[in-house]
Design a protein around this motif. Structure first.
Motif, PDB file in Angstrom:
ATOM      1  N   GLN A 127     -12.071  14.719 -59.212  1.00  0.00           N
ATOM      2  CA  GLN A 127     -13.417  15.264 -59.079  1.00  0.00           C
ATOM      3  C   GLN A 127     -13.502  16.666 -59.675  1.00  0.00           C
ATOM      4  OE1 GLN A 127     -14.382  14.858 -54.929  1.00  0.00           O
ATOM      5  NE2 GLN A 127     -14.542  12.639 -55.071  1.00  0.00           N
ATOM      6  N   GLU A 128     -12.496  17.485 -59.388  1.00  0.00           N
ATOM      7  CA  GLU A 128     -12.480  18.842 -59.939  1.00  0.00           C
ATOM      8  C   GLU A 128     -12.394  18.786 -61.471  1.00  0.00           C
ATOM      9  OE1 GLU A 128      -9.969  23.025 -59.614  1.00  0.00           O
ATOM     10  OE2 GLU A 128      -9.407  21.336 -58.341  1.00  0.00           O
ATOM     11  N   TYR A 129     -11.543  17.898 -61.980  1.00  0.00           N
ATOM     12  CA  TYR A 129     -11.390  17.761 -63.423  1.00  0.00           C
ATOM     13  C   TYR A 129     -12.716  17.358 -64.083  1.00  0.00           C
ATOM     14  CZ  TYR A 129      -9.802  15.933 -67.917  1.00  0.00           C
ATOM     15  OH  TYR A 129      -9.660  15.677 -69.261  1.00  0.00           O
ATOM     16  N   TYR A 130     -13.354  16.323 -63.547  1.00  0.00           N
ATOM     17  CA  TYR A 130     -14.621  15.870 -64.126  1.00  0.00           C
ATOM     18  C   TYR A 130     -15.697  16.951 -64.054  1.00  0.00           C
ATOM     19  CZ  TYR A 130     -13.199  11.062 -64.941  1.00  0.00           C
ATOM     20  OH  TYR A 130     -12.590   9.940 -65.419  1.00  0.00           O
ATOM     21  N   SER A 131     -15.712  17.712 -62.978  1.00  0.00           N
ATOM     22  CA  SER A 131     -16.682  18.789 -62.836  1.00  0.00           C
ATOM     23  C   SER A 131     -16.471  19.845 -63.920  1.00  0.00           C
ATOM     24  CB  SER A 131     -16.548  19.416 -61.445  1.00  0.00           C
ATOM     25  OG  SER A 131     -17.390  20.535 -61.335  1.00  0.00           O
ATOM     26  N   LEU A 132     -15.230  20.228 -64.144  1.00  0.00           N
ATOM     27  CA  LEU A 132     -14.932  21.228 -65.175  1.00  0.00           C
ATOM     28  C   LEU A 132     -15.239  20.701 -66.578  1.00  0.00           C
ATOM     29  CD1 LEU A 132     -11.586  22.763 -63.844  1.00  0.00           C
ATOM     30  CD2 LEU A 132     -13.885  23.742 -63.712  1.00  0.00           C
ATOM     31  N   VAL A 133     -14.905  19.443 -66.830  1.00  0.00           N
ATOM     32  CA  VAL A 133     -15.186  18.849 -68.143  1.00  0.00           C
ATOM     33  C   VAL A 133     -16.697  18.773 -68.384  1.00  0.00           C
ATOM     34  CG1 VAL A 133     -15.020  16.692 -69.473  1.00  0.00           C
ATOM     35  CG2 VAL A 133     -12.998  17.621 -68.334  1.00  0.00           C
ATOM     36  N   GLU A 134     -17.436  18.467 -67.337  1.00  0.00           N
ATOM     37  CA  GLU A 134     -18.905  18.431 -67.451  1.00  0.00           C
ATOM     38  C   GLU A 134     -19.448  19.821 -67.783  1.00  0.00           C
ATOM     39  OE1 GLU A 134     -22.622  16.820 -67.653  1.00  0.00           O
ATOM     40  OE2 GLU A 134     -20.773  15.699 -67.339  1.00  0.00           O
ATOM     41  N   THR A 135     -18.902  20.842 -67.139  1.00  0.00           N
ATOM     42  CA  THR A 135     -19.307  22.225 -67.427  1.00  0.00           C
ATOM     43  C   THR A 135     -18.983  22.575 -68.872  1.00  0.00           C
ATOM     44  OG1 THR A 135     -18.922  22.841 -65.119  1.00  0.00           O
ATOM     45  CG2 THR A 135     -18.989  24.639 -66.726  1.00  0.00           C
ATOM     46  N   GLN A 136     -17.789  22.198 -69.302  1.00  0.00           N
ATOM     47  CA  GLN A 136     -17.371  22.457 -70.684  1.00  0.00           C
ATOM     48  C   GLN A 136     -18.329  21.770 -71.667  1.00  0.00           C
ATOM     49  OE1 GLN A 136     -13.780  20.439 -71.975  1.00  0.00           O
ATOM     50  NE2 GLN A 136     -13.208  22.177 -73.266  1.00  0.00           N
ATOM     51  N   ALA A 137     -18.649  20.515 -71.426  1.00  0.00           N
ATOM     52  CA  ALA A 137     -19.542  19.772 -72.323  1.00  0.00           C
ATOM     53  C   ALA A 137     -20.929  20.399 -72.370  1.00  0.00           C
ATOM     54  CB  ALA A 137     -19.638  18.315 -71.868  1.00  0.00           C
ATOM     55  N   THR A 138     -21.400  20.878 -71.241  1.00  0.00           N
ATOM     56  CA  THR A 138     -22.713  21.521 -71.190  1.00  0.00           C
ATOM     57  C   THR A 138     -22.711  22.798 -72.021  1.00  0.00           C
ATOM     58  OG1 THR A 138     -23.118  20.604 -68.996  1.00  0.00           O
ATOM     59  CG2 THR A 138     -24.470  22.496 -69.658  1.00  0.00           C
TER      60      THR A 138
END
Length: 194
Positions: A127-138
Motif C-alpha cells: 500500500q505504501e509503495y503504490y501510494s508513493l508511485v501514484e504520487t510520483q506519477a502525478t
C-alpha cells in the motif's frame, strides 16, 4: 514492547477448554482475547485486532457469518478458520486467510498466526509503495523534467520508492510456499482494483 505494539489475536471458540488452550499457546507472544460465540466476537472486533482464529460451527452466529461481517466491516484483520468442519467447495467464496482442521497442534497454530501477521506486513508495504508511485506519477504528469530534476523532494520520493521496491523484492523473495504466494498475489490484485 509496549502493549500497543503487541499483535492482538481474537480466539472465537465456543468450547471453553479449546479456547483456553489456544490462549495458553499464544499468550507469551500476543495479546490474546476470547469470544465464545459469534455475537461476542463481533462485539470484540475493532481495528486493534490483527488476527482472528475463528471456529465455523458455533451456536447462534456461525463462523461463516462472523467472517462475512468481518469482511463487510473492512477491518483489515487476517482470519484463520480453525474448525472440525471438513473443507468443501463452499470455502471458495468465504474469503478467509488460512484454514486449519481440528485437532490443531500448538506449533501449527503459532506458525499460522505468525504467517498471517507477515502477510499483513506485505500489505502495508504494498500500500505504501503504490501510494508513493501514484504520487510520483502525478508529479511526472504535471511537472517538467527540469523541475523534477531540481526538486529535492522529488529526489527523496524516488529514493523512498527504490528502497520500498528493494524491500518488497526481498519480502516477496522470502515467500516459501504456494499458499503465501497466492495470498500475496491476491493482495496485489485487491490493491490494483482500489
Amino acid at each position: 514492547m509496549p502493549d500497543s505494539e503487541v499483535p492482538v489475536v481474537l480466539v472465537v471458540e465456543d468450547e471453553l477448554d479449546v479456547a483456553e488452550t489456544y490462549c495458553l499457546w499464544l499468550e507469551d507472544d500476543y495479546n490474546v482475547i476470547m469470544a465464545h460465540d459469534g455475537d461476542e466476537a463481533l462485539e470484540q472486533l475493532d481495528p486493534s485486532v490483527d488476527v482472528v482464529l475463528l471456529d465455523r460451527m458455533m451456536p447462534g452466529l456461525s463462523g461463516d457469518q462472523v467472517l462475512e461481517q468481518i469482511r463487510d466491516r473492512d477491518l483489515g484483520c487476517r482470519v484463520a478458520m480453525v474448525t472440525a468442519v471438513e473443507p468443501d467447495f463452499d470455502i471458495l467464496e468465504m474469503g478467509f486467510d488460512a484454514y486449519l482442521s481440528k485437532p490443531v497442534k500448538s506449533a501449527q497454530l503459532e506458525d499460522t498466526v505468525e504467517n498471517l501477521l507477515e502477510r499483513s506486513e506485505y500489505d502495508e508495504l504494498l500500500q505504501e509503495y503504490y501510494s508513493l508511485v501514484e504520487t510520483q506519477a502525478t508529479l511526472e504528469s504535471t511537472k517538467t523534467r527540469s523541475e523534477l530534476a531540481d526538486s529535492d523532494e522529488y529526489a527523496v520520493l524516488q529514493a523512498e520508492i527504490d528502497a520500498l521496491r528493494d524491500q518488497l523484492s526481498e519480502t516477496l523473495g522470502e515467500i516459501e510456499d504456494d499458499e503465501d504466494f497466492i495470498a500475496t498475489i491476491r493482495n496485489l490484485s485487491d490493491l490494483d482494483r482500489h
